[in-house]
Design a protein around this motif. Sequence first.
Motif, PDB file in Angstrom:
ATOM      1  N   TYR A  90       0.812  -1.175   0.014  1.00  0.00           N
ATOM      2  CA  TYR A  90      -0.235   0.016   0.073  1.00  0.00           C
ATOM      3  C   TYR A  90       0.588   1.197   0.142  1.00  0.00           C
ATOM      4  N   ASP A  91       2.036   1.078   0.402  1.00  0.00           N
ATOM      5  CA  ASP A  91       2.844   2.515   0.591  1.00  0.00           C
ATOM      6  C   ASP A  91       4.206   2.326  -0.381  1.00  0.00           C
ATOM      7  N   ASP A  92       4.450   3.706  -0.683  1.00  0.00           N
ATOM      8  CA  ASP A  92       5.786   3.858  -1.560  1.00  0.00           C
ATOM      9  C   ASP A  92       6.748   4.021  -0.443  1.00  0.00           C
ATOM     10  N   PRO A  93       7.850   2.817  -0.367  1.00  0.00           N
ATOM     11  CA  PRO A  93       8.906   2.987   0.560  1.00  0.00           C
ATOM     12  C   PRO A  93       9.808   4.079   0.285  1.00  0.00           C
ATOM     13  N   LYS A  94       9.668   4.884  -0.714  1.00  0.00           N
ATOM     14  CA  LYS A  94      10.796   6.028  -0.924  1.00  0.00           C
ATOM     15  C   LYS A  94      10.057   7.322  -0.311  1.00  0.00           C
ATOM     16  N   LYS A  95       8.841   7.139   0.104  1.00  0.00           N
ATOM     17  CA  LYS A  95       7.953   8.200   0.367  1.00  0.00           C
ATOM     18  C   LYS A  95       7.590   8.172   1.743  1.00  0.00           C
ATOM     19  N   VAL A  96       7.328   6.986   2.620  1.00  0.00           N
ATOM     20  CA  VAL A  96       6.979   6.517   3.568  1.00  0.00           C
ATOM     21  C   VAL A  96       7.967   5.837   4.284  1.00  0.00           C
ATOM     22  N   PRO A  97       8.007   6.454   5.627  1.00  0.00           N
ATOM     23  CA  PRO A  97       9.216   5.415   6.248  1.00  0.00           C
ATOM     24  C   PRO A  97       8.826   4.338   6.363  1.00  0.00           C
ATOM     25  N   ALA A  98      10.151   3.381   6.564  1.00  0.00           N
ATOM     26  CA  ALA A  98       9.938   1.790   6.331  1.00  0.00           C
ATOM     27  C   ALA A  98       8.939   1.325   7.551  1.00  0.00           C
ATOM     28  N   GLN A  99       9.234   1.895   8.758  1.00  0.00           N
ATOM     29  CA  GLN A  99       8.481   1.080   9.994  1.00  0.00           C
ATOM     30  C   GLN A  99       6.759   1.583   9.908  1.00  0.00           C
ATOM     31  N   LYS A 100       6.625   2.575   8.957  1.00  0.00           N
ATOM     32  CA  LYS A 100       5.119   2.805   8.498  1.00  0.00           C
ATOM     33  C   LYS A 100       4.448   2.084   7.246  1.00  0.00           C
ATOM     34  N   CYS A 101       5.404   1.560   6.524  1.00  0.00           N
ATOM     35  CA  CYS A 101       4.868   0.908   5.388  1.00  0.00           C
ATOM     36  C   CYS A 101       3.775  -0.318   5.451  1.00  0.00           C
ATOM     37  N   ARG A 102       2.630  -0.242   4.785  1.00  0.00           N
ATOM     38  CA  ARG A 102       1.768  -1.248   4.901  1.00  0.00           C
ATOM     39  C   ARG A 102       1.418  -2.301   3.962  1.00  0.00           C
ATOM     40  N   TYR A 103       1.222  -3.551   4.522  1.00  0.00           N
ATOM     41  CA  TYR A 103       1.119  -4.873   3.319  1.00  0.00           C
ATOM     42  C   TYR A 103       0.510  -5.934   3.923  1.00  0.00           C
ATOM     43  N   ALA A 104      -0.113  -6.815   2.984  1.00  0.00           N
ATOM     44  CA  ALA A 104      -0.738  -7.810   3.265  1.00  0.00           C
ATOM     45  C   ALA A 104      -0.326  -9.101   2.533  1.00  0.00           C
ATOM     46  N   VAL A 105      -0.160  -9.923   3.318  1.00  0.00           N
ATOM     47  CA  VAL A 105       0.544 -11.242   2.207  1.00  0.00           C
ATOM     48  C   VAL A 105      -0.098 -12.630   2.668  1.00  0.00           C
ATOM     49  N   GLY A 106      -0.401 -13.414   1.827  1.00  0.00           N
ATOM     50  CA  GLY A 106      -1.233 -14.699   2.124  1.00  0.00           C
ATOM     51  C   GLY A 106      -1.500 -15.459   0.870  1.00  0.00           C
ATOM     52  N   SER A 107      -2.301 -16.266   0.885  1.00  0.00           N
ATOM     53  CA  SER A 107      -2.668 -16.967  -0.363  1.00  0.00           C
ATOM     54  C   SER A 107      -4.247 -16.930  -0.877  1.00  0.00           C
ATOM     55  N   ILE A 108      -3.996 -17.317  -2.134  1.00  0.00           N
ATOM     56  CA  ILE A 108      -5.393 -17.340  -3.057  1.00  0.00           C
ATOM     57  C   ILE A 108      -6.152 -18.588  -2.590  1.00  0.00           C
ATOM     58  N   LEU A 109      -7.312 -18.369  -1.890  1.00  0.00           N
ATOM     59  CA  LEU A 109      -8.145 -19.517  -1.652  1.00  0.00           C
ATOM     60  C   LEU A 109      -9.067 -20.039  -2.683  1.00  0.00           C
ATOM     61  N   SER A 110      -9.626 -19.031  -3.538  1.00  0.00           N
ATOM     62  CA  SER A 110     -10.503 -19.423  -4.654  1.00  0.00           C
ATOM     63  C   SER A 110     -10.464 -18.085  -5.608  1.00  0.00           C
ATOM     64  N   GLU A 111     -10.948 -18.488  -6.853  1.00  0.00           N
ATOM     65  CA  GLU A 111     -10.812 -17.498  -7.849  1.00  0.00           C
ATOM     66  C   GLU A 111     -12.344 -17.961  -8.478  1.00  0.00           C
ATOM     67  N   GLY A 112     -12.722 -16.605  -9.071  1.00  0.00           N
ATOM     68  CA  GLY A 112     -14.102 -16.701  -9.733  1.00  0.00           C
ATOM     69  C   GLY A 112     -15.243 -16.995  -9.007  1.00  0.00           C
ATOM     70  N   GLU A 113     -16.125 -17.797  -9.406  1.00  0.00           N
ATOM     71  CA  GLU A 113     -17.464 -18.207  -8.731  1.00  0.00           C
ATOM     72  C   GLU A 113     -17.265 -19.419  -7.845  1.00  0.00           C
ATOM     73  N   ASP A 114     -16.098 -20.079  -7.875  1.00  0.00           N
ATOM     74  CA  ASP A 114     -15.983 -21.176  -6.630  1.00  0.00           C
ATOM     75  C   ASP A 114     -15.426 -20.644  -5.414  1.00  0.00           C
ATOM     76  N   GLY A 115     -16.279 -20.969  -4.429  1.00  0.00           N
ATOM     77  CA  GLY A 115     -16.201 -20.683  -3.131  1.00  0.00           C
ATOM     78  C   GLY A 115     -14.800 -21.492  -2.513  1.00  0.00           C
ATOM     79  N   PRO A 116     -14.113 -20.887  -1.565  1.00  0.00           N
ATOM     80  CA  PRO A 116     -12.928 -21.319  -0.870  1.00  0.00           C
ATOM     81  C   PRO A 116     -13.114 -22.931  -0.141  1.00  0.00           C
ATOM     82  N   ASN A 117     -12.469 -23.681  -0.214  1.00  0.00           N
ATOM     83  CA  ASN A 117     -12.266 -24.917   0.466  1.00  0.00           C
ATOM     84  C   ASN A 117     -12.448 -24.581   2.062  1.00  0.00           C
ATOM     85  N   GLU A 118     -13.592 -25.200   2.742  1.00  0.00           N
ATOM     86  CA  GLU A 118     -13.593 -24.950   4.027  1.00  0.00           C
ATOM     87  C   GLU A 118     -12.545 -25.369   5.159  1.00  0.00           C
TER      88      GLU A 118
END
Length: 313
Positions: free
Chosen positions: A81-109
């Motif tokens: 979400y942030d540009d590390p050249k404009k926002v201090p490194a300790q304030k950079c925001r991000y999310a990391v994970g895995s894709i559970l499903s795509e399209g009309e298919d729902g995720p595996n419970e």
Amino acid sequence: MWEWQILSLIGFISLVLFLIAVCYILYSGLTTEIHIRTGLPPVKSITIAYKYKVGPYKNCGSLFKESSSIGPKLSCIGIFYDDPKKVPAQKCRYAVGSILSEGEDGPNEEQQQLYEKQGFRVFSFPEVTHVVTASFPHRTPLSVFLGVQRVYPQLNYYIKKRKLCAHPFLEIYRGGMIHYMTPLARQGDFYVPEVREAQRWLLGNESEEDRRTDITGADSHSECSSVSRLPPSDSRDTSPAPSTTRTHSHGDRDRHWDFEHVERSDTSSVSSFEELDLDPDRTDRCDHTPPPFTGSDKNNLQGQDREMLVEEE
């Protein structure tokens, strides 16, 4: 005699190691041609399991490893979400994970429960029709570093040259490729709830400060009021659209966006590449997003309010 043989052997081994290193770097994508384009995204609507963090992007590798260890067959995804050249490194925001499903298919419970037990949250991103995208081979661990250094500068140049409003930046690891994409419409739907919640908390604290200054006679409706800092409104009921700001430590990213323009682009029923490039004034504003609030920002705003009040008197 023996000394020359030893030196020759060392020289031969050094040459072999050097050639191996060169081949490894080339194989990782050093000379791969990069094509930036605008069009359909590499994925449809997706449901992801993610963890949200604030801090240097260089620390995101541990989250990628954790996510892939839970679902080794699933595609990994990172949202920055942030540009590390404009926002201090300790304030950079991000999310990391895995894709559970795509399209009309729902995720595996069962898979979803495994991620939730490990502290991951589940969120969905919509399908959009226009994104800026590029791809890079993911053959070795070095490919991630080379992708950051080579792809992001070109993405940034492409977006600035055409004066596009594109954010946030996503990286999708799938099928031996790294797909980089940033949406040109419904950008607010790609912000996970934690970003929105953090913005609401900051705005709540600022509102409390405003009430205190009102008691002392400060003008809470001045042009310096914090109302202009409100994030974009939700473009759908189930996905809060948080405050903004681009892109995976990760290259040149001009990620300071105008909230008013984001709101218009999120709620528009038309998402066309041409419309986003019509008005230079609007797109210029999109290139500059207010950074996260700080205590000094609030003090400055209050000081400006008092000065305006004295002038009026």
